[in-house]
Design an enzyme around this catalytic site. Structure first.
Site, PDB file in Angstrom:
ATOM      1  N   SER A 125       0.841  -1.197   0.000  1.00  0.00           N
ATOM      2  CA  SER A 125       0.000   0.000   0.000  1.00  0.00           C
ATOM      3  C   SER A 125       0.881   1.254   0.000  1.00  0.00           C
ATOM      4  CB  SER A 125      -0.945  -0.056   1.209  1.00  0.00           C
ATOM      5  OG  SER A 125      -1.972   0.885   1.086  1.00  0.00           O
ATOM      6  N   ASP A 154      -8.967  -5.219  -6.163  1.00  0.00           N
ATOM      7  CA  ASP A 154      -8.553  -4.479  -4.961  1.00  0.00           C
ATOM      8  C   ASP A 154      -9.683  -3.563  -4.510  1.00  0.00           C
ATOM      9  OD1 ASP A 154      -7.263  -2.569  -3.176  1.00  0.00           O
ATOM     10  OD2 ASP A 154      -5.366  -3.335  -3.941  1.00  0.00           O
ATOM     11  N   HIS A 175      -7.090  -6.046  -1.041  1.00  0.00           N
ATOM     12  CA  HIS A 175      -5.951  -5.139  -0.951  1.00  0.00           C
ATOM     13  C   HIS A 175      -4.757  -5.703  -0.177  1.00  0.00           C
ATOM     14  CE1 HIS A 175      -3.885  -1.307  -1.037  1.00  0.00           C
ATOM     15  NE2 HIS A 175      -3.837  -1.253   0.273  1.00  0.00           N
TER      16      HIS A 175
END
Length: 280
Positions: A90, A216, A245
């Site tokens: 991320s 995602d 994710h």
């Protein structure tokens, strides 16, 4: 109070620095770290400044503080290894790319897991299109007590794992599972960081392994395509079809480990093979 949640697994002369995401914790990288260690790597799962405490701890820091933590992690790992790789999830992926752009002589390759330059996944509400205003709100000191609260599925397709993580997260142990919401000031910092790194992607010459969930919920696959199109070095894209994710802990975490171990091992072997030629 900020707890220490980082980990360090001593292994071979190739090492991987693992970087967690915004409001996250090194625990979201621990499974991948153990897998890479079993594959022979030295692994450092670092902790970003301001994380693993409460909201006040986090908002007292900004992206430059988080990035300083990454550079400290690179320096620590470089003392123990000949080949240093960085991999992040991320926002951690964005920080890893910046480190590769700024420190090309120190970083041999990059693992880009669920890169988040913008929150535009299928579970992000429509009004988030106005997030570009957050840096302005921060500069004007407006709405600085607000948070963007995460909603199920919390980046996890695995329902049993989702229940365990959400219980821990909502239970208040931020060192274990991170904070349940993203403070607006911290999101403003992420937006500024993302803009900075977008401009630097051409400077990333190290090979990149770009792994992203095709579905995602937080950051669309467009984030992965952005990296593939703009980095200045070779890049490999791997899309995962049974994860959301949090690909480092979700259903295809073993695929993340396998692809990463092979990718980094190949680069280390190539560098080892080139060393004698360079000396001649």
């Amino acid at each position: 109070m900020i707890k220490s949640a980082d980990f360090y697994f001593e292994g071979g002369r190739a090492g991987v620095l693992l970087i967690h995401g915004l409001t996250g914790t090194p625990n979201e990288m621990r499974t991948v770290g153990k897998g890479l260690h079993r594959a022979g790597f030295t692994v450092y799962g670092m902790q970003l400044a301001g994380h693993c405490g409460d909201v006040d701890d986090l908002v007292r820091t900004g992206w430059k503080d988080w990035y300083a933590s990454v550079l400290e992690g690179v320096d620590r790992l470089r003392r123990d290894v000949d080949h240093c790789f960085v991999a992040g999830l991320s926002m951690g992926a964005v920080l890893a790319l910046k480190a590769a752009a700024d420190r090309p002589d120190d970083i041999a390759g990059v693992g880009v897991y669920g890169a988040t330059f913008r929150y535009d996944g299928w579970n992000i509400p429509w009004y988030w299109r106005l997030s570009f205003l957050l840096p302005w709100f921060k500069r004007l000191n407006l709405f600085q007590d607000k948070t963007f609260d995460e909603e199920p599925p919390y980046g996890l397709k695995d329902e049993r794992l989702r229940a365990a993580v959400s219980s821990s997260m909502l239970g208040g142990d931020s060192a274990d599972a991170g904070l349940p919401g993203n403070p607006w000031p911290s999101l403003a910092e992420l937006i500024d960081l993302s803009a900075t790194v977008r401009r630097q992607l051409r400077q990333v010459r190290a090979p990149c392994l770009v792994m992203h969930a095709a579905e995602d919920d937080m950051a669309s696959v467009g984030n992965a395509h952005l990296v593939m199109e703009r980095v200045g070095g070779p890049a490999k894209l791997v899309l995962l079809h049974d994860s959301y994710h949090m690909i480092t802990v979700d259903r295809e975490r073993r695929e993340v480990i396998r692809e990463s171990a092979e990718f980094f091992s190949d680069i280390a072997a190539q560098r080892e093979g080139a060393a004698p030629q360079a000396a001649r």
